[in-house]
Motif scaffolding. Structure first.
Motif, PDB file in Angstrom:
ATOM      1  N   ALA A  40       0.728  -0.978  -7.922  1.00  0.00           N
ATOM      2  CA  ALA A  40      -0.171  -0.659  -6.811  1.00  0.00           C
ATOM      3  C   ALA A  40       0.602  -0.401  -5.523  1.00  0.00           C
ATOM      4  O   ALA A  40       0.311   0.551  -4.782  1.00  0.00           O
ATOM      5  CB  ALA A  40      -1.166  -1.802  -6.615  1.00  0.00           C
ATOM      6  N   ALA A  41       1.610  -1.246  -5.249  1.00  0.00           N
ATOM      7  CA  ALA A  41       2.368  -1.110  -4.004  1.00  0.00           C
ATOM      8  C   ALA A  41       3.193   0.176  -3.984  1.00  0.00           C
ATOM      9  O   ALA A  41       3.202   0.903  -2.983  1.00  0.00           O
ATOM     10  CB  ALA A  41       3.266  -2.332  -3.814  1.00  0.00           C
ATOM     11  N   ILE A  42       3.900   0.465  -5.070  1.00  0.00           N
ATOM     12  CA  ILE A  42       4.733   1.676  -5.115  1.00  0.00           C
ATOM     13  C   ILE A  42       3.863   2.926  -5.069  1.00  0.00           C
ATOM     14  O   ILE A  42       4.232   3.928  -4.424  1.00  0.00           O
ATOM     15  CB  ILE A  42       5.607   1.677  -6.388  1.00  0.00           C
ATOM     16  N   LEU A  43       2.703   2.895  -5.714  1.00  0.00           N
ATOM     17  CA  LEU A  43       1.805   4.050  -5.669  1.00  0.00           C
ATOM     18  C   LEU A  43       1.351   4.313  -4.231  1.00  0.00           C
ATOM     19  O   LEU A  43       1.373   5.461  -3.764  1.00  0.00           O
ATOM     20  CB  LEU A  43       0.599   3.810  -6.572  1.00  0.00           C
ATOM     21  N   ALA A  44       0.961   3.250  -3.522  1.00  0.00           N
ATOM     22  CA  ALA A  44       0.519   3.415  -2.138  1.00  0.00           C
ATOM     23  C   ALA A  44       1.656   3.937  -1.257  1.00  0.00           C
ATOM     24  O   ALA A  44       1.458   4.860  -0.447  1.00  0.00           O
ATOM     25  CB  ALA A  44      -0.001   2.082  -1.600  1.00  0.00           C
ATOM     26  N   LEU A  45       2.847   3.367  -1.418  1.00  0.00           N
ATOM     27  CA  LEU A  45       3.984   3.803  -0.609  1.00  0.00           C
ATOM     28  C   LEU A  45       4.403   5.229  -0.950  1.00  0.00           C
ATOM     29  O   LEU A  45       4.836   5.984  -0.071  1.00  0.00           O
ATOM     30  CB  LEU A  45       5.155   2.840  -0.805  1.00  0.00           C
ATOM     31  N   SER A  46       4.292   5.609  -2.224  1.00  0.00           N
ATOM     32  CA  SER A  46       4.637   6.981  -2.627  1.00  0.00           C
ATOM     33  C   SER A  46       3.696   7.983  -1.983  1.00  0.00           C
ATOM     34  O   SER A  46       4.124   9.056  -1.532  1.00  0.00           O
ATOM     35  CB  SER A  46       4.584   7.114  -4.151  1.00  0.00           C
ATOM     36  N   ILE A  47       2.404   7.646  -1.928  1.00  0.00           N
ATOM     37  CA  ILE A  47       1.427   8.531  -1.284  1.00  0.00           C
ATOM     38  C   ILE A  47       1.752   8.681   0.202  1.00  0.00           C
ATOM     39  O   ILE A  47       1.767   9.806   0.747  1.00  0.00           O
ATOM     40  CB  ILE A  47       0.002   7.975  -1.478  1.00  0.00           C
ATOM     41  N   ILE A  48       2.040   7.567   0.868  1.00  0.00           N
ATOM     42  CA  ILE A  48       2.399   7.616   2.285  1.00  0.00           C
ATOM     43  C   ILE A  48       3.664   8.448   2.491  1.00  0.00           C
ATOM     44  O   ILE A  48       3.751   9.271   3.406  1.00  0.00           O
ATOM     45  CB  ILE A  48       2.591   6.191   2.835  1.00  0.00           C
ATOM     46  N   TYR A  49       4.639   8.240   1.614  1.00  0.00           N
ATOM     47  CA  TYR A  49       5.911   8.966   1.722  1.00  0.00           C
ATOM     48  C   TYR A  49       5.704  10.461   1.538  1.00  0.00           C
ATOM     49  O   TYR A  49       6.260  11.282   2.279  1.00  0.00           O
ATOM     50  CB  TYR A  49       6.889   8.442   0.674  1.00  0.00           C
ATOM     51  N   ALA A  50       4.896  10.831   0.537  1.00  0.00           N
ATOM     52  CA  ALA A  50       4.662  12.252   0.271  1.00  0.00           C
ATOM     53  C   ALA A  50       3.931  12.928   1.432  1.00  0.00           C
ATOM     54  O   ALA A  50       4.202  14.087   1.758  1.00  0.00           O
ATOM     55  CB  ALA A  50       3.863  12.415  -1.019  1.00  0.00           C
ATOM     56  N   LEU A  51       3.013  12.207   2.074  1.00  0.00           N
ATOM     57  CA  LEU A  51       2.218  12.791   3.150  1.00  0.00           C
ATOM     58  C   LEU A  51       2.925  12.750   4.495  1.00  0.00           C
ATOM     59  O   LEU A  51       2.795  13.681   5.305  1.00  0.00           O
ATOM     60  CB  LEU A  51       0.876  12.047   3.271  1.00  0.00           C
ATOM     61  N   TYR A  52       3.692  11.678   4.745  1.00  0.00           N
ATOM     62  CA  TYR A  52       4.233  11.478   6.090  1.00  0.00           C
ATOM     63  C   TYR A  52       5.745  11.272   6.112  1.00  0.00           C
ATOM     64  O   TYR A  52       6.300  10.876   7.137  1.00  0.00           O
ATOM     65  CB  TYR A  52       3.571  10.249   6.737  1.00  0.00           C
ATOM     66  N   GLY A  53       6.411  11.578   5.005  1.00  0.00           N
ATOM     67  CA  GLY A  53       7.841  11.303   4.918  1.00  0.00           C
ATOM     68  C   GLY A  53       8.687  12.051   5.916  1.00  0.00           C
ATOM     69  O   GLY A  53       9.796  11.625   6.248  1.00  0.00           O
ATOM     70  N   ASP A  54       8.206  13.187   6.418  1.00  0.00           N
ATOM     71  CA  ASP A  54       8.980  13.968   7.382  1.00  0.00           C
ATOM     72  C   ASP A  54       8.692  13.574   8.824  1.00  0.00           C
ATOM     73  O   ASP A  54       9.206  14.169   9.755  1.00  0.00           O
ATOM     74  CB  ASP A  54       8.684  15.470   7.199  1.00  0.00           C
ATOM     75  N   VAL A  55       7.840  12.579   9.022  1.00  0.00           N
ATOM     76  CA  VAL A  55       7.542  12.110  10.373  1.00  0.00           C
ATOM     77  C   VAL A  55       8.710  11.253  10.862  1.00  0.00           C
ATOM     78  O   VAL A  55       9.242  10.417  10.121  1.00  0.00           O
ATOM     79  CB  VAL A  55       6.230  11.302  10.382  1.00  0.00           C
ATOM     80  N   GLY A  56       9.107  11.456  12.122  1.00  0.00           N
ATOM     81  CA  GLY A  56      10.283  10.801  12.671  1.00  0.00           C
ATOM     82  C   GLY A  56      10.347   9.301  12.458  1.00  0.00           C
ATOM     83  O   GLY A  56      11.338   8.781  11.922  1.00  0.00           O
ATOM     84  N   PRO A  57       9.320   8.529  12.847  1.00  0.00           N
ATOM     85  CA  PRO A  57       9.379   7.077  12.671  1.00  0.00           C
ATOM     86  C   PRO A  57       9.513   6.643  11.210  1.00  0.00           C
ATOM     87  O   PRO A  57      10.206   5.669  10.909  1.00  0.00           O
ATOM     88  CB  PRO A  57       8.039   6.606  13.263  1.00  0.00           C
ATOM     89  N   VAL A  58       8.852   7.382  10.311  1.00  0.00           N
ATOM     90  CA  VAL A  58       8.968   7.041   8.883  1.00  0.00           C
ATOM     91  C   VAL A  58      10.386   7.302   8.403  1.00  0.00           C
ATOM     92  O   VAL A  58      10.988   6.486   7.690  1.00  0.00           O
ATOM     93  CB  VAL A  58       7.942   7.846   8.052  1.00  0.00           C
ATOM     94  N   ASN A  59      10.941   8.447   8.795  1.00  0.00           N
ATOM     95  CA  ASN A  59      12.330   8.743   8.438  1.00  0.00           C
ATOM     96  C   ASN A  59      13.272   7.672   8.969  1.00  0.00           C
ATOM     97  O   ASN A  59      14.246   7.287   8.308  1.00  0.00           O
ATOM     98  CB  ASN A  59      12.742  10.105   9.012  1.00  0.00           C
ATOM     99  N   ALA A  60      12.999   7.197  10.193  1.00  0.00           N
ATOM    100  CA  ALA A  60      13.861   6.194  10.807  1.00  0.00           C
ATOM    101  C   ALA A  60      13.826   4.877  10.039  1.00  0.00           C
ATOM    102  O   ALA A  60      14.853   4.226   9.847  1.00  0.00           O
ATOM    103  CB  ALA A  60      13.438   5.976  12.259  1.00  0.00           C
ATOM    104  N   LEU A  61      12.631   4.473   9.592  1.00  0.00           N
ATOM    105  CA  LEU A  61      12.514   3.248   8.797  1.00  0.00           C
ATOM    106  C   LEU A  61      13.343   3.344   7.518  1.00  0.00           C
ATOM    107  O   LEU A  61      14.069   2.406   7.153  1.00  0.00           O
ATOM    108  CB  LEU A  61      11.047   2.989   8.449  1.00  0.00           C
ATOM    109  N   PHE A  62      13.262   4.481   6.849  1.00  0.00           N
ATOM    110  CA  PHE A  62      14.012   4.650   5.610  1.00  0.00           C
ATOM    111  C   PHE A  62      15.505   4.837   5.876  1.00  0.00           C
ATOM    112  O   PHE A  62      16.339   4.503   5.035  1.00  0.00           O
ATOM    113  CB  PHE A  62      13.444   5.813   4.798  1.00  0.00           C
TER     114      PHE A  62
END
Length: 469
Positions: free
Chosen positions: A108-130
């Motif tokens: 459940a957790a990886i599925l939710a994070l994968s969806i967030i990553y696919a939709l918002y992975g190119d957003v600056g703050p998300v990139n910074a976290l990773f």
């Protein structure tokens, strides 16, 4: 062998003590699943604390004996340990429930994070976290090299095997399954011949061998004779699991043919499930290179992002494969919606990765004593573990190149296929974060989850200061 009666009434083992009802065990497996952070070492520690020290459902010797058996198998040993103990207590249903509950929170957790990553992975703050997570993950993989190497490389022969394995995969791109197969054959022959370098002594394998005779365990009714009597039942459940595992793979090949992302996912991760000796870190090099270079499912740095997700969520570390399958199908959805394709790809990956784990336990459990006492098999395991050290070192170096350098090229020549950094693209902030993470882990013994959180926040801080592009 008769199935255990599944009800809420406590029953007694051979030593007269009460052993858990199915209802009680169900609650404990759910609790373990929600606490299973920190990779296999942390997960096994949680199980030991709850099952051995707190509940006293297993004695120390029986717990270590079960862990030894699981270390002989491909796949995540912590998850297989839950399946095995569940099987001991409540047979097939107990093993299925324990194993499924162990992976459900992570799915459940990886599925939710994968969806967030696919939709918002190119957003600056998300990139910074990773960006921060990658530095911490690099330190974690390096620690895995040292921990496994300290245990596995007990003599010059094992060190040589590790070095040859590293050279084979890093310099010549030799497939991981072939490395494992060759190492197993060498170890089996060496053990059979009685060569000193291949004799499993103290410290080899997962844990020192132990006898279960007369052990202080509420599962004392499990005898060698009773286990042997379960061979016919094991064969039946094994056939069912093989069908459940491989029938979807065959159906996808018939429906879509060989050149389809879902077929590729089903076939590739089914093969992976058979060769995942040595834990998640060993197979990640195999998965990362195939996902990036062979199939194009991920960009190089994205494998590190997925590993960061798996490190910070409950469940087996190998759950990172769900992220790989999600992104592969999301980017090549065929006629489906990308999001629907991604979800199906991730769930398909999970199915073909974890169904075989139940198969190995249910088929092998009745023969556990025979497997444990086989010296040639123990030698093969020790040799595989030595080879795995070289494979994980390759993974660490591959990760380091893609964390520290913005651009990594490939040298093809002299029979070699080698990743080469473009030195002018070095990222000084990635270097500083990686060094800090290594110090925190190796010198300060910082908790892995805490390290990942601090590293992610550090990446976000660099972004807020305008230091990340």
């Amino acid at each position: 062998m008769s199935e255990v009666q599944i009800d809420s009434k406590p029953q007694k083992g051979a030593d007269g003590r009460l052993w858990p009802s199915f209802t009680e065990a169900l609650g404990v497996w759910a609790r373990i699943a929600l606490l299973s952070f920190g990779g296999p070492a942390g997960q096994i520690a949680v199980m030991h604390r709850i099952l051995v020290e707190e509940k006293r459902w297993l004695g120390e010797k029986r717990f270590l004996h079960a862990l030894n058996f699981c270390m002989l198998l491909p796949g995540p040993e912590a998850q297989q340990l839950t399946v095995y103990v569940g099987w001991l207590m409540h047979r097939t249903l107990g093993g299925l429930v324990a194993g499924i509950l162990f992976v459900l929170p992570g799915v459940a957790a990886i599925l939710a994070l994968s969806i967030i990553y696919a939709l918002y992975g190119d957003v600056g703050p998300v990139n910074a976290l990773f960006f921060g997570l990658k530095a911490a993950v690099l330190a974690i993989v390096l620690q895995a090299v040292f921990r496994i190497g300290k245990r596995a490389l007990a003599n010059g022969t094992m060190m040589t095997l590790a070095a040859v394995s590293f050279a084979a995969i890093f310099l010549f791109d030799v497939p991981f399954p072939l490395i494992i197969l060759v190492a197993a054959v060498i170890g089996f022959i060496g053990g059979k011949a009685g060569w000193a370098a291949f004799q499993a002594g103290e410290g080899h394998g997962a844990v020192g061998h132990s006898s279960i005779a007369g052990e202080d365990t509420i599962l004392g009714r499990e005898s060698r004779a009773e286990a042997g009597a379960g061979a016919a039942g094991a064969l039946k459940i094994g056939i069912v699991l093989i069908v459940l595992w491989l029938a979807p793979v065959g159906a996808l090949m018939l429906l879509f043919g060989p050149d389809n992302v879902f077929t590729d996912i089903a076939v590739f991760f089914s093969k992976m499930a058979v060769v995942t000796f040595g834990g998640a870190y060993a197979v990640l090099a195999y998965v990362a290179q195939a996902a990036v270079d062979q199939y194009g499912w991920l960009q190089p740095g994205e494998m590190l992002d997925g590993l960061g997700m798996a490190e910070t969520t409950p469940g087996p570390l190998i759950m990172v494969t769900q992220f790989v399958g999600f992104m592969g199908a999301f980017r090549d959805p065929g006629g489906l919606s990308p999001m629907i394709a991604g979800i199906l790809g991730g769930l398909l990956t999970t199915w073909v990765t974890f169904t075989p784990c139940f198969l190995w336990i249910f088929i092998g459990a009745p023969y556990i004593e025979k497997l444990r006492d086989n010296k040639a098999l123990s030698a093969a395991l020790s040799t595989i573990t030595a080879a795995v050290v070289g494979v994980i070192l390759n993974l660490a170096l591959w990760f380091a190149l893609h964390v520290v350098f913005r651009t990594v090229g490939i040298f093809d020549g002299l029979g070699m296929h080698v990743s080469m950094p473009v030195f002018s693209t070095i990222d000084i902030y990635a270097v500083l974060l990686s060094v800090a993470a290594i110090i925190a882990l190796f010198k300060l013994n910082m908790n892995v989850v805490l390290l990942l959180i601090i590293a992610a926040l550090a990446g976000l801080g660099l972004f807020m200061l305008g230091l990340l592009g």
